[in-house]
Motif scaffolding. Structure first.
Motif, PDB file in Angstrom:
ATOM      1  N   MET A   1      16.149 -33.553 -17.246  1.00 23.18           N
ATOM      2  CA  MET A   1      15.789 -32.918 -18.511  1.00 23.18           C
ATOM      3  C   MET A   1      16.815 -32.030 -19.038  1.00 23.18           C
ATOM      4  N   HIS A   2      17.418 -31.875 -18.106  1.00 27.84           N
ATOM      5  CA  HIS A   2      18.958 -31.093 -18.374  1.00 27.84           C
ATOM      6  C   HIS A   2      19.825 -32.303 -17.797  1.00 27.84           C
ATOM      7  N   GLY A   3      20.746 -32.845 -19.198  1.00 26.50           N
ATOM      8  CA  GLY A   3      21.690 -34.480 -18.841  1.00 26.50           C
ATOM      9  C   GLY A   3      22.285 -33.771 -17.667  1.00 26.50           C
ATOM     10  N   ASN A   4      23.119 -32.920 -16.919  1.00 24.28           N
ATOM     11  CA  ASN A   4      24.222 -32.688 -16.138  1.00 24.28           C
ATOM     12  C   ASN A   4      23.040 -32.522 -14.503  1.00 24.28           C
ATOM     13  N   GLU A   5      21.795 -32.527 -15.003  1.00 26.76           N
ATOM     14  CA  GLU A   5      21.671 -31.759 -13.676  1.00 26.76           C
ATOM     15  C   GLU A   5      21.108 -32.943 -13.267  1.00 26.76           C
ATOM     16  N   VAL A   6      21.647 -34.273 -11.982  1.00 28.88           N
ATOM     17  CA  VAL A   6      21.328 -35.813 -12.175  1.00 28.88           C
ATOM     18  C   VAL A   6      21.319 -36.050 -11.104  1.00 28.88           C
TER      19      VAL A   6
ATOM     20  N   GLY B   1      26.367 -31.291 -21.413  1.00 29.21           N
ATOM     21  CA  GLY B   1      24.976 -32.468 -21.371  1.00 29.21           C
ATOM     22  C   GLY B   1      23.958 -31.499 -20.363  1.00 29.21           C
ATOM     23  N   ARG B   2      23.863 -30.646 -20.546  1.00 27.04           N
ATOM     24  CA  ARG B   2      22.699 -29.767 -20.081  1.00 27.04           C
ATOM     25  C   ARG B   2      21.620 -30.163 -21.603  1.00 27.04           C
ATOM     26  N   ALA B   3      22.500 -30.143 -23.201  1.00 25.59           N
ATOM     27  CA  ALA B   3      21.693 -30.156 -23.878  1.00 25.59           C
ATOM     28  C   ALA B   3      20.949 -31.758 -24.363  1.00 25.59           C
TER      29      ALA B   3
ATOM     30  N   LEU C   1      11.830 -31.983 -12.077  1.00 32.80           N
ATOM     31  CA  LEU C   1      13.203 -32.003 -11.567  1.00 32.80           C
ATOM     32  C   LEU C   1      14.647 -31.534 -12.426  1.00 32.80           C
ATOM     33  N   HIS C   2      14.715 -29.959 -11.518  1.00 40.83           N
ATOM     34  CA  HIS C   2      16.564 -29.754 -11.746  1.00 40.83           C
ATOM     35  C   HIS C   2      17.024 -29.734 -10.466  1.00 40.83           C
ATOM     36  N   GLY C   3      18.354 -28.532 -10.980  1.00 38.77           N
ATOM     37  CA  GLY C   3      19.088 -28.584 -10.737  1.00 38.77           C
ATOM     38  C   GLY C   3      20.137 -26.816 -10.600  1.00 38.77           C
TER      39      GLY C   3
HETATM   40 ZN   LIG Z   1      17.416 -27.603 -15.315  1.00 38.31          ZN
END
Ligand SMILES: [Zn+2]
Length: 771
Positions: free
Chosen positions: A369-374, A433-435, A495-497
Motif C-alpha cells: 500500500m506504501h509503494g516503497n514497502e515492497v 514512492g510511499r504515496a 502488510l507494511h515495512g
Molecule cells: Zn507502510
C-alpha cells in the motif's frame, strides 16, 4: 444461497476437490523438498516401468510356450510343472512384474510401504538366486545320489503306484528320453520285468516298459508291447532302434547342462545387473546433483523465483499460478485502477474460486500500500504459488484451509508508488514512492470513521455512510473501500515495512494525543490475532534487536504486538475504517526495518514469515458462525445484529461491536475461547439470546449456530416445541387448523431433514403433524 447438505457436511467439505497427479508430501514443508527428490522419484519410476514391462514380456513368453505345448488342454502334465522352462519364465515374469509394480507405484505415489516392499522384494530375490546357484554347484554329487535312489524306488514300485508309474513313464518317454537309471538293465529290479519272472508267467519278464521305446515314425497309438523281450540275449531286432539305451541319470545331467545352467547364468546375470543398476542409479543421481549445481537445473514447477518483480511481471506471475492451479484460483481486478492505470490485481485461492460458499469465511491480504514497502508484495506472490503448489502436492493441511476458506491476495495496492521507489531512488529513500502518483499517502486516505465512533460512544460498527467521505478519495482507496463494503470478509491483514511488529486497532486516539492506548471493544480478539502473527514469525515476538527508529517502542518486550494508537496516532487508516465499516477484522503487519530489502534477502524473509502468514489465515475460523432465519418462512434474514456479551471467567461485559448477518443470512463472529451470551436482533422480530462456549480448537471450523427469529406478535415457538413431546396431546391453546401454525410445522420438519446446522439446540420435533 446454496444450502445443499452435502456441501455443508464437514467430511465432504474437507475432501480435496482437485484430482492430483502425484503426491509428494503431507507436511507444510512440501515446497522445501529439492528438485533432487523429483529426479530420484522419476528415476526409480522410470527404471521400474522397464522392469515391470520386462516381467510382463517374460510372463507372456511363458504362457505362449505353454499354449504351444497344449498345457492348457492337457493338464496331467502340470504336476511336473516346476521343471518346465516355460513355468520358470512365468514365475520369473510374475516376480519381476510385482517388483516393478511396487517400485513404480511406490515412487510415483511416494508411498513408503510400497517402496519398502520393493526394497525387500529385491533383496529376497537376490539372495534366493545366489543361494540356489551356489548350493546347486557345491552339492551336485549329493543331489545326484538322491536322484538315483529316488529313481530306484520308482522302478521297484512301478506297478504298485499308478502315480509313480505315470511319472516315470513321463520322465522316460517325454522329458528325458531315457530308460532306467544307468540303462535298460535296471528294470531287472522290478519284479515284473525281472528275467527270472518268466517262470512265474510274466509276459513282461526281461523286457522294459513301453515308455522306454523310441516313437516309431507316423505312430498314431503307442504300442504298449514294444518293450517286450528286449533285454533277452536272443532278442532278434536292433535293440538300439527300438528303445532308449541311455540311463535317466545321465540324461538328467545332460538336460541340466543344456537347460539349467543357462537358467542359473541368467539368474546370476540379473542379480549382477540389479547390483550394478543400484550403483548406476547412485552415480546418476550424483551426476544430476552436479548438473543441478552447475547449471541451476530446475525440475520443479514453481513459478516464483526470489527477486523484485515489476508491475508487468507481477501480473504475469499471477496468471501463471492461475494456469498451474486453474481449479483453485481466479485472477481478478478491483473496480478501479491506479492513477497511472495499473490494474489492482487480486488472486483468489479457494476450492470453488469465484463463488462465495455457504458459511465459508472470506480472508484478505493487502500488501505494498506504501509503494516503497515492497517485502509484502513479494511475500504474497510467493504465498500464492506456495498455496497452489502445496494443494497440488496433496498437502492435507493446506487443502483443508483452501477447501474451507476463500482467500483473496492483493500483492500491490500501490503499483505506481512501487515504480517511483524502484526507478527514482532505488528504494533507499525513506519516503520516495510511499504515496501514490498523486502524492497521497493511501493509509491516511480512508474515510475517518474513528471520529464518528468516539462521538456516538457505544456504536462502533457499520458507521460508513456516503457522507462519511469528506474529501476526494484516491482511485486506489476507492477500489479498496468498494472491495471491503461488497465482500463478506471475516479477517484480513495489511502488510507494511519499516518496523517489526503486528499492529492492531485503533490506530487513532480519541482526543488527538499522539500516543495513547486506544482499545476497540474487541481488544481481546485483536490482541490474539496480532499475537498469532508475531508468535509464528521467526523473529517478531522475541528478537532482541535495535529499534528501527530511535523513538519506536520496544515491541519485542510486548511480544511483537502493539496497539496502533499507542505507537502513534493515525487518522484515515485502512484498519480502523475496515473495523468500523464492515464485519471484517483487520490488522497492520510491519514486516521489518528494511522497507526495500535487497533481492537476496527475500528468501530468508519468506522463511521468517511463512508460518505466520499461514497461521494467521487459519484465524478466520475462530469463534462462532451461523445463520439467521425467519422462523415462519425459513428465509434468510440479512442485516440482523449479532451482539455479544463476554461471560468468560466471571466477566459480564458487552462487546459493543455488532456483527451483522449478510445477504444469505450468514454471519461470522471472531471470538477467543470462552463463554459468551449471543443476542440476535432485527427490527420486526423478537430478539433471541443464547449461551455458547467457544472451544479452543485450532485449525477446526468455527462453532456453527442458528437463530430462527420469530416475527413480532406471533405465538411463542419455544412453547410450541415444549408442549409437543412425542406422543403427547397438543394442548388446546395451539390451533392446528391455523395455516400459519401448519406452515411452521412444515418448516421445522424440513429443516430437521436438511440438518444444515450441526450445533443447533436439539429440541424434539412434533411427529408427523400435518404431514
Ligand atoms: Zn507502510
Amino acid at each position: 444461497m446454496v444450502l445443499s447438505p452435502s456441501s455443508s457436511h464437514p467430511i465432504n467439505r474437507y475432501q480435496p476437490r482437485v484430482s492430483m497427479k502425484c503426491t509428494l508430501s503431507s507436511n507444510l514443508n512440501a515446497e522445501e523438498k529439492s528438485e533432487i527428490s523429483y529426479c530420484l522419484k522419476y528415476l526409480i519410476f522410470g527404471s521400474n516401468v522397464i522392469f515391470w514391462f520386462f516381467g510382463l514380456c517374460l510372463m507372456l513368453v511363458g504362457i505362449w510356450a505353454w499354449t504351444e505345448k497344449d498345457y492348457f488342454v492337457n493338464f496331467t502334465c502340470i504336476r511336473n510343472i516346476a521343471l518346465d522352462p516355460a513355468f520358470v519364465l512365468i514365475v520369473a515374469g510374475s516376480i519381476s512384474f510385482v517388483i516393478g509394480f511396487t517400485g513404480c507405484i511406490g515412487a510415483l505415489r511416494e508411498n513408503t510401504s510400497l517402496l519398502t516392499s520393493y526394497a525387500v522384494f529385491l533383496g529376497i530375490l537376490l539372495v534366493l538366486e545366489l543361494t540356489v546357484g551356489v548350493l546347486g554347484f557345491l552339492f551336485r554329487d549329493w543331489i545326484k545320489t538322491q536322484a538315483a535312489s529316488g529313481f530306484q524306488a520308482f522302478i521297484v514300485y512301478y506297478r504298485d503306484d499308478p502315480d509313480r508309474q505315470n511319472l516315470i513313464d513321463w520322465i522316460q518317454e517325454q522329458w528325458l528320453e531315457c530308460c532306467g537309471i544307468e540303462g535298460p538293465k535296471d528294470w531287472d529290479m522290478n519284479i515284473y520285468f525281472n528275467c527270472s519272472s518268466a517262470k512265474a508267467g510274466s509276459r513282461e519278464a526281461c523286457g522294459v516298459p513301453f515308455s522306454c521305446c523310441k516313437p516309431e515314425p507316423n505312430e498314431m497309438i503307442k504300442n504298449k508291447q514294444c518293450g517286450y523281450d528286449v533285454r533277452k540275449s536272443d532278442y532278434a531286432g536292433d535293440k538300439s532302434a527300438v528303445i532308449y539305451e541311455k540311463g535317466c541319470l545321465r540324461a538328467g545331467e545332460e538336460w541340466i547342462e543344456v537347460n539349467f545352467l543357462p537358467v542359473v547364468g541368467i539368474s546370476v546375470f540379473i542379480a549382477v545387473l540389479q547390483l550394478t543398476c543400484k550403483a548406476m542409479r547412485k552415480l546418476f543421481i550424483c551426476f544430476l546433483i552436479i548438473v543441478h549445481c552447475l547449471v541451476g537445473f530446475e525440475a520443479n514447477t514453481e513459478v516464483y523465483t526470489f527477486k523484485h518483480h515489476d508491475n508487468k511481471e507481477l501480473n504475469e506471475i499471477l496468471q501463471k499460478i492461475s494456469k498451474k492451479c486453474p481449479n483453485i484460483t481466479r485472477v481478478y481486478e478491483l473496480s478501479e485502477r491506479s492513477v497511472k492505470g495499473w490494474p489492482l490485481t487480486v488472486i483468489e485461492i479457494s476450492d470453488n474460486p469465484g463463488k462465495h460458499e455457504f458459511l465459508e469465511p472470506e480472508f484478505r491480504y493487502i500488501a505494498n500500500m506504501h509503494g516503497n514497502e515492497v517485502l509484502g508484495r513479494e511475500l504474497l506472490l510467493k504465498l500464492a504459488d506456495f498455496l497452489c503448489e502445496s494443494y497440488l502436492r496433496n498437502n492435507h493441511e493446506i487443502q483443508l484451509l483452501l477447501n474451507n476458506t476463500r482467500i483473496h491476495l492483493l500483492p500491490s495496492m500501490n503499483p505506481d508508488g512501487w515504480e517511483l521507489a524502484t526507478f527514482k531512488e532505488g528504494g533507499k529513500d525513506w519516503l520516495v514512492g510511499r504515496a501514490n502518483l498523486n502524492g497521497v499517502d493511501l493509509n491516511r486516505d480512508f474515510p475517518d470513521l474513528d471520529l464518528k465512533a468516539y462521538k456516538t460512544g457505544d456504536k462502533t460498527d457499520h458507521l460508513f455512510t456516503q457522507d462519511s467521505i469528506d474529501h476526494n478519495l484516491q482511485p486506489e482507496t476507492r477500489a479498496v473501500v468498494n472491495w471491503i463494503l461488497n465482500t463478506p470478509f471475516v479477517l484480513s491483514a495489511n502488510l507494511h515495512g519499516g518496523a517489526l511488529v503486528a499492529n492492531y486497532p485503533y490506530d487513532e486516539t480519541p482526543d488527538g494525543t499522539p500516543h495513547r492506548y486506544s482499545a476497540t471493544p474487541d481488544d481481546d480478539t485483536f490482541r490474539h490475532l496480532a499475537q498469532v502473527y508475531a508468535k509464528n514469525h521467526k523473529t517478531m515476538s522475541h528478537k532482541v534487536e535495535e529499534k528501527c527508529e530511535p523513538d519506536d517502542d520496544e515491541f519485542s518486550k510486548q511480544g511483537g504486538i502493539t496497539n496502533g494508537a499507542a505507537w502513534y496516532s493515525v487518522a484515515g487508516g485502512l484498519q480502523d475504517f475496515n473495523y468500523l465499516s464492515s464485519n471484517d477484522f483487520d490488522i497492520t503487519v510491519e514486516l521489518g526495518c528494511e522497507k526495500y530489502p535487497p533481492a537476496h534477502k527475500l528468501e530468508k524473509e519468506w522463511e521468517n514469515n511463512k508460518n505466520a502468514l499461514m497461521e494467521y489465515m487459519w484465524q478466520s475460523h475462530i469463534g462462532l458462525k451461523g445463520l439467521v432465519l425467519d422462523a415462519m418462512t425459513g428465509e434468510p434474514i440479512s442485516g440482523a445484529s449479532i451482539k455479544v456479551k463476554n461471560l468468560t471467567s466471571g466477566r459480564n461485559q458487552y462487546i459493543d461491536h455488532a456483527i451483522t448477518s449478510v445477504q444469505s443470512g450468514e454471519f461470522w463472529r471472531l471470538l477467543t475461547p470462552g463463554e459468551y451470551e449471543i443476542t440476535v436482533l432485527k427490527s420486526g422480530y423478537e430478539p433471541i439470546t443464547k449461551l455458547y462456549t467457544v472451544p479452543q480448537k485450532p485449525k477446526a471450523e468455527a462453532l456453527r449456530i442458528i437463530f430462527k427469529l420469530k416475527p413480532n406478535g406471533m405465538f411463542d415457538t419455544k412453547q410450541l416445541y415444549l408442549n409437543n413431546d412425542y406422543g403427547k396431546q397438543i394442548p388446546g391453546n395451539i390451533d392446528l387448523k391455523n395455516p400459519e401454525v401448519l406452515r411452521l410445522f412444515h418448516f421445522l420438519q424440513r429443516e430437521n431433514d436438511d440438518r444444515l446446522i450441526r450445533n443447533e439446540d436439539a429440541l424434539p420435533l412434533p411427529a408427523a403433524v400435518g404431514a
